[in-house]
Design an enzyme around this catalytic site. Structure first.
Site, PDB file in Angstrom:
ATOM      1  N   GLY A   9      -5.473  -3.005   2.997  1.00 30.77           N
ATOM      2  CA  GLY A   9      -4.007  -3.105   2.964  1.00 30.77           C
ATOM      3  C   GLY A   9      -3.473  -3.531   4.324  1.00 30.77           C
ATOM      4  O   GLY A   9      -2.371  -3.146   4.728  1.00 30.77           O
ATOM      5  N   THR A  11      -2.254  -6.201   5.331  1.00 30.57           N
ATOM      6  CA  THR A  11      -1.104  -7.104   5.378  1.00 30.57           C
ATOM      7  C   THR A  11       0.172  -6.355   5.001  1.00 30.57           C
ATOM      8  O   THR A  11       1.202  -6.974   4.749  1.00 30.57           O
ATOM      9  CB  THR A  11      -1.317  -8.285   4.407  1.00 30.57           C
ATOM     10  OG1 THR A  11      -1.703  -7.744   3.132  1.00 30.57           O
ATOM     11  CG2 THR A  11      -2.394  -9.219   4.903  1.00 30.57           C
ATOM     12  N   LEU A  14       2.836  -0.609   6.388  1.00 33.18           N
ATOM     13  CA  LEU A  14       2.273   0.513   7.145  1.00 33.18           C
ATOM     14  C   LEU A  14       1.404   0.004   8.303  1.00 33.18           C
ATOM     15  O   LEU A  14       1.456   0.517   9.420  1.00 33.18           O
ATOM     16  CB  LEU A  14       1.451   1.401   6.205  1.00 33.18           C
ATOM     17  CG  LEU A  14       0.866   2.646   6.833  1.00 33.18           C
ATOM     18  CD1 LEU A  14       1.954   3.626   7.199  1.00 33.18           C
ATOM     19  CD2 LEU A  14      -0.127   3.318   5.897  1.00 33.18           C
ATOM     20  N   ASP A  78     -11.852  -9.075  -2.254  1.00 33.91           N
ATOM     21  CA  ASP A  78     -11.290  -8.832  -3.587  1.00 33.91           C
ATOM     22  C   ASP A  78     -11.732  -7.420  -3.979  1.00 33.91           C
ATOM     23  O   ASP A  78     -12.940  -7.159  -4.084  1.00 33.91           O
ATOM     24  CB  ASP A  78     -11.842  -9.896  -4.543  1.00 33.91           C
ATOM     25  CG  ASP A  78     -11.443  -9.637  -5.995  1.00 33.91           C
ATOM     26  OD1 ASP A  78     -10.868  -8.561  -6.275  1.00 33.91           O
ATOM     27  OD2 ASP A  78     -11.728 -10.506  -6.835  1.00 33.91           O
ATOM     28  N   LYS A 171       3.863  14.894  13.063  1.00 33.56           N
ATOM     29  CA  LYS A 171       5.021  14.910  13.963  1.00 33.56           C
ATOM     30  C   LYS A 171       4.924  16.124  14.897  1.00 33.56           C
ATOM     31  O   LYS A 171       4.527  17.208  14.475  1.00 33.56           O
ATOM     32  CB  LYS A 171       6.320  14.975  13.144  1.00 33.56           C
ATOM     33  CG  LYS A 171       6.625  13.661  12.411  1.00 33.56           C
ATOM     34  CD  LYS A 171       7.949  13.758  11.678  1.00 33.56           C
ATOM     35  CE  LYS A 171       8.246  12.520  10.875  1.00 33.56           C
ATOM     36  NZ  LYS A 171       8.672  11.368  11.666  1.00 33.56           N
ATOM     37  N   ASP A 224       8.380  11.566  -3.654  1.00 29.51           N
ATOM     38  CA  ASP A 224       8.186  10.934  -2.343  1.00 29.51           C
ATOM     39  C   ASP A 224       8.397  11.933  -1.213  1.00 29.51           C
ATOM     40  O   ASP A 224       7.723  11.866  -0.189  1.00 29.51           O
ATOM     41  CB  ASP A 224       9.172   9.756  -2.195  1.00 29.51           C
ATOM     42  CG  ASP A 224       8.863   8.910  -0.973  1.00 29.51           C
ATOM     43  OD1 ASP A 224       7.677   8.585  -0.770  1.00 29.51           O
ATOM     44  OD2 ASP A 224       9.790   8.582  -0.211  1.00 29.51           O
ATOM     45  N   HIS A 229       6.354  16.076   2.033  1.00 25.45           N
ATOM     46  CA  HIS A 229       6.865  16.513   3.339  1.00 25.45           C
ATOM     47  C   HIS A 229       7.607  17.852   3.293  1.00 25.45           C
ATOM     48  O   HIS A 229       7.393  18.737   4.108  1.00 25.45           O
ATOM     49  CB  HIS A 229       7.829  15.473   3.911  1.00 25.45           C
ATOM     50  CG  HIS A 229       7.293  14.079   3.929  1.00 25.45           C
ATOM     51  ND1 HIS A 229       5.991  13.782   4.224  1.00 25.45           N
ATOM     52  CD2 HIS A 229       7.900  12.888   3.715  1.00 25.45           C
ATOM     53  CE1 HIS A 229       5.815  12.464   4.178  1.00 25.45           C
ATOM     54  NE2 HIS A 229       6.958  11.906   3.868  1.00 25.45           N
ATOM     55  N   LYS A 319      20.749  10.437   9.882  1.00 27.70           N
ATOM     56  CA  LYS A 319      19.297  10.624   9.822  1.00 27.70           C
ATOM     57  C   LYS A 319      19.004  11.948  10.519  1.00 27.70           C
ATOM     58  O   LYS A 319      19.318  12.117  11.696  1.00 27.70           O
ATOM     59  CB  LYS A 319      18.590   9.478  10.556  1.00 27.70           C
ATOM     60  CG  LYS A 319      17.075   9.605  10.587  1.00 27.70           C
ATOM     61  CD  LYS A 319      16.452   8.365  11.212  1.00 27.70           C
ATOM     62  CE  LYS A 319      14.979   8.519  11.487  1.00 27.70           C
ATOM     63  NZ  LYS A 319      14.157   8.884  10.349  1.00 27.70           N
TER      64      LYS A 319
HETATM   65  N1  NAP Z   1       5.078   1.894   5.087  1.00 27.97           N
HETATM   66  C1  NAP Z   1       5.133   3.145   5.474  1.00 27.97           C
HETATM   67  O1  NAP Z   1       5.801   3.482   6.470  1.00 27.97           O
HETATM   68  C2  NAP Z   1       4.403   4.220   4.707  1.00 27.97           C
HETATM   69  C3  NAP Z   1       4.605   5.568   5.085  1.00 27.97           C
HETATM   70  C4  NAP Z   1       3.915   6.557   4.402  1.00 27.97           C
HETATM   71  C5  NAP Z   1       3.025   6.216   3.406  1.00 27.97           C
HETATM   72  N2  NAP Z   1       2.829   4.902   3.060  1.00 27.97           N
HETATM   73  C6  NAP Z   1       1.872   4.607   1.991  1.00 27.97           C
HETATM   74  O2  NAP Z   1       0.912   3.664   2.466  1.00 27.97           O
HETATM   75  C7  NAP Z   1       0.531   2.793   1.413  1.00 27.97           C
HETATM   76  C8  NAP Z   1       0.812   1.373   1.841  1.00 27.97           C
HETATM   77  O3  NAP Z   1       2.209   1.256   2.093  1.00 27.97           O
HETATM   78  P1  NAP Z   1       2.888  -0.065   2.623  1.00 27.97           P
HETATM   79  O4  NAP Z   1       4.288   0.289   2.945  1.00 27.97           O
HETATM   80  O5  NAP Z   1       2.055  -0.689   3.673  1.00 27.97           O
HETATM   81  O6  NAP Z   1       2.895  -0.972   1.306  1.00 27.97           O
HETATM   82  P2  NAP Z   1       3.001  -2.541   1.223  1.00 27.97           P
HETATM   83  O7  NAP Z   1       3.769  -3.093   2.350  1.00 27.97           O
HETATM   84  O8  NAP Z   1       3.429  -2.840  -0.150  1.00 27.97           O
HETATM   85  O9  NAP Z   1       1.467  -3.017   1.436  1.00 27.97           O
HETATM   86  C9  NAP Z   1       0.484  -2.687   0.516  1.00 27.97           C
HETATM   87  C10 NAP Z   1      -0.846  -3.325   0.911  1.00 27.97           C
HETATM   88  O10 NAP Z   1      -1.701  -3.197  -0.225  1.00 27.97           O
HETATM   89  C11 NAP Z   1      -2.098  -4.506  -0.642  1.00 27.97           C
HETATM   90  N3  NAP Z   1      -2.186  -4.584  -2.091  1.00 27.97           N
HETATM   91  C12 NAP Z   1      -1.236  -4.260  -2.982  1.00 27.97           C
HETATM   92  N4  NAP Z   1      -1.676  -4.472  -4.244  1.00 27.97           N
HETATM   93  C13 NAP Z   1      -2.932  -4.961  -4.119  1.00 27.97           C
HETATM   94  C14 NAP Z   1      -3.935  -5.359  -5.045  1.00 27.97           C
HETATM   95  N5  NAP Z   1      -3.709  -5.311  -6.353  1.00 27.97           N
HETATM   96  N6  NAP Z   1      -5.120  -5.794  -4.554  1.00 27.97           N
HETATM   97  C15 NAP Z   1      -5.351  -5.840  -3.240  1.00 27.97           C
HETATM   98  N7  NAP Z   1      -4.454  -5.474  -2.294  1.00 27.97           N
HETATM   99  C16 NAP Z   1      -3.260  -5.030  -2.736  1.00 27.97           C
HETATM  100  C17 NAP Z   1      -1.025  -5.446  -0.129  1.00 27.97           C
HETATM  101  O11 NAP Z   1      -1.545  -6.752  -0.071  1.00 27.97           O
HETATM  102  P3  NAP Z   1      -0.550  -8.016  -0.116  1.00 27.97           P
HETATM  103  O12 NAP Z   1       0.131  -8.043   1.219  1.00 27.97           O
HETATM  104  O13 NAP Z   1      -1.458  -9.180  -0.332  1.00 27.97           O
HETATM  105  O14 NAP Z   1       0.409  -7.785  -1.257  1.00 27.97           O
HETATM  106  C18 NAP Z   1      -0.742  -4.830   1.223  1.00 27.97           C
HETATM  107  O15 NAP Z   1      -1.730  -5.183   2.156  1.00 27.97           O
HETATM  108  C19 NAP Z   1       1.313   3.234   0.178  1.00 27.97           C
HETATM  109  O16 NAP Z   1       0.534   4.120  -0.564  1.00 27.97           O
HETATM  110  C20 NAP Z   1       2.506   3.965   0.777  1.00 27.97           C
HETATM  111  O17 NAP Z   1       3.030   4.917  -0.067  1.00 27.97           O
HETATM  112  C21 NAP Z   1       3.507   3.914   3.695  1.00 27.97           C
END
Ligand code: NAP
Length: 455
Positions: A9, A11, A14, A78, A171, A224, A229, A319
């Site tokens: 993940g 790209t 997070l 993949d 935190k 969520d 949390h 916030k």
């Molecule tokens: N962002 C945050 O601050 C945050 C905080 C707490 C928890 N999280 C958790 O961390 C995880 C990732 O969050 P995120 O915000 O980074 O999500 P995101 O921006 O949607 O990124 C998801 C990642 O997973 C990949 N992905 C999605 N579907 C896929 C598939 N079918 N096959 C292969 N790769 C796939 C995406 O690839 P592509 O780019 O190619 O679509 C991307 O690299 C989630 O479970 C989220 O709940 C995130």
């Protein structure tokens, strides 16, 4: 041993907003081995240069790209192709890796496929103490899916190799709750229903769902925020003193709290902010909640009759994440100063955006009168840090490297918190639409017959 962090993940949001800045800071402090590798795994057909170019556009913190990219490799994979995992393992073997941390920064539906792939390729082998695997929250979409994922994981890995992240636990002030309680007899001796009136666990946000509508619409605020949390914060406030300050003893006490927490559906109010339905990837008729207020009880001797109020939501007035502990009034003191005694003893553990501890107590008004007025002791945590206080992900990655599991959640914590949320499922009224926080606050006051000044 040669370390590697393998991030699936790579790209995603997070990776760019949290993990890359955290890795950069760890490198800066020489907390990662000088020759550690970072494998950035994703499905896009990119070269290493494409990846770095994109990352530079997305990362909004100052990082040392020369130092970082010297350690990074981009791997196109993949997730359904075993051969790709085998090739990744070959690359890691050629690089001499023998201490592998695999981080899944992907949606939870992908956990089982990736877990199987890395296991079968021997990237993380069951029982290998030098290989571990990290899962982001949410762990599952409900109790049933969480159990299913977990069953799969236990097939491939030992529990001691599994690290489930709830980044709130990283935190600074969340880590501080147990210290404030158990290292200060003055608080711990009064930490019970004799002295405490009520407790508030608050996590308010000003922003809406922004670009994360697709993810959020499937989940909602109950899952969520409350399931993870807020309940984690409550468990640290409410738990009994652990036998030792070890990860297992602390978790044992937290799970007892989760088992004693009860929330009645009639004590929950849901909201959805006006405009949510226009957000990208949100269903036009979505009933997903963006706001939760809930009153909980903890059915044990310590907390008999003490309400725990949870409040979280998006598009609110500010916030603010904090824990407020209100102490009971001393009616004996009222008879001494019947006209001016307006008692308020309150302890606030501030989590974000400020971090610290505030204690409110009563003093004599300066001057010739005997009036009683409130005063505050206000401790700012980050102000006392010699360097920048660590971001949650920096601390969690460091603990992962050092195999310190205290701030990661154990399966029975996940299971029992899902149960709390699950028993509310389908028994709650549809969310109220709100265009301001004041509207929700008014609704809460009317329903519960209280002003809730602290909210
Ligand atoms: N962002 C945050 O601050 C945050 C905080 C707490 C928890 N999280 C958790 O961390 C995880 C990732 O969050 P995120 O915000 O980074 O999500 P995101 O921006 O949607 O990124 C998801 C990642 O997973 C990949 N992905 C999605 N579907 C896929 C598939 N079918 N096959 C292969 N790769 C796939 C995406 O690839 P592509 O780019 O190619 O679509 C991307 O690299 C989630 O479970 C989220 O709940 C995130």
């Amino acid at each position: 041993m040669k370390q590697a962090i393998v991030i699936f993940g790579s790209t995603g949001n997070l990776m760019f907003k949290k993990l890359i800045p955290a890795l950069d800071r760890l490198l800066n402090q020489e907390r990662l081995d000088p020759d550690a590798r970072i494998y950035c795994v994703a499905r896009r057909d990119w070269t290493f240069d494409d990846y770095v170019e994109h990352a530079k556009e997305e990362v909004d913190k100052q990082v040392d790209w020369t130092r970082l990219t010297a350690r990074m490799t981009y791997i196109k994979l993949d997730i359904d192709c075993q051969n790709d995992y085998d090739q990744l393992q070959d690359t890691m073997a050629k690089d001499g890796i023998d201490d592998a941390m695999v981080y899944l920064a992907v949606p939870p539906q992908l956990f089982p496929a990736i877990a199987k792939g890395v296991s079968q390729a021997g990237i993380v082998t069951k029982g290998d103490e030098h290989a571990r695997i990290v899962f982001e929250k949410p762990f599952g979409e409900d109790l049933a899916s969480a159990k299913e994922i977990n069953r799969d994981l236990w097939q491939y890995f030992d529990e001691s190799q599994i690290y489930r992240i709830d980044h709130y636990l990283g935190k600074e002030m969340i880590q501080n709750i147990l210290i404030v309680r158990f290292a200060n007899k003055i608080f711990e001796d009064s930490w019970n229903h004799d002295t405490i009136e009520d407790v508030y666990i608050i996590a308010k946000e000003e922003e809406g769902v922004m670009t994360r509508g697709g993810y959020y619409d499937e989940i909602g605020a109950l899952k969520d925020m409350l399931q993870s949390h807020l309940l984690q914060m409550a468990s640290l406030v409410a738990m009994e003193k652990p036998d030792t300050y070890s990860s297992e003893d602390i978790k044992n006490e937290k799970v007892k709290v989760f088992q004693d927490i009860k929330i009645r559906p009639k004590d929950v109010i849901l909201g959805q902010y006006d405009g949510y339905l226009d957000a990208v990837k949100v269903a036009a008729d979505s009933t997903t909640e963006t706001f939760v207020f809930a009153e909980a009880s903890i059915n044990n001797d310590r907390w008999k009759g003490v309400p725990f109020y949870f409040l979280t939501g998006k598009k609110l007035d500010e916030k603010r994440s904090e824990i407020i502990v209100n102490f009971k009034n001393d009616n004996g003191a009222r008879s001494l100063w019947p006209d001016t005694y307006k008692p308020k003893n309150q302890l606030i553990i501030k989590v974000a955006p400020d971090d610290g501890v505030k204690f409110q107590f009563n003093v004599k008004e300066p001057g010739l009168s005997d009036n009683i007025v409130p005063a505050e002791l206000d401790y700012c945590h980050s102000c006392h840090s010699l360097e920048n206080t660590p971001e949650a992900y920096e601390k969690l990655l460091l603990d992962l490297i050092n195999k310190n599991r205290t701030l990661f959640t154990r399966w029975d914590e996940i299971e029992s918190t899902w149960r709390i949320v699950e028993q509310l499922k389908e028994k709650l009224d549809k969310p109220h639409t709100y265009s301001s926080y004041a509207q929700m606050k008014q609704l809460i006051s009317t329903r519960f017959g209280e002003d809730f000044d602290d909210l």
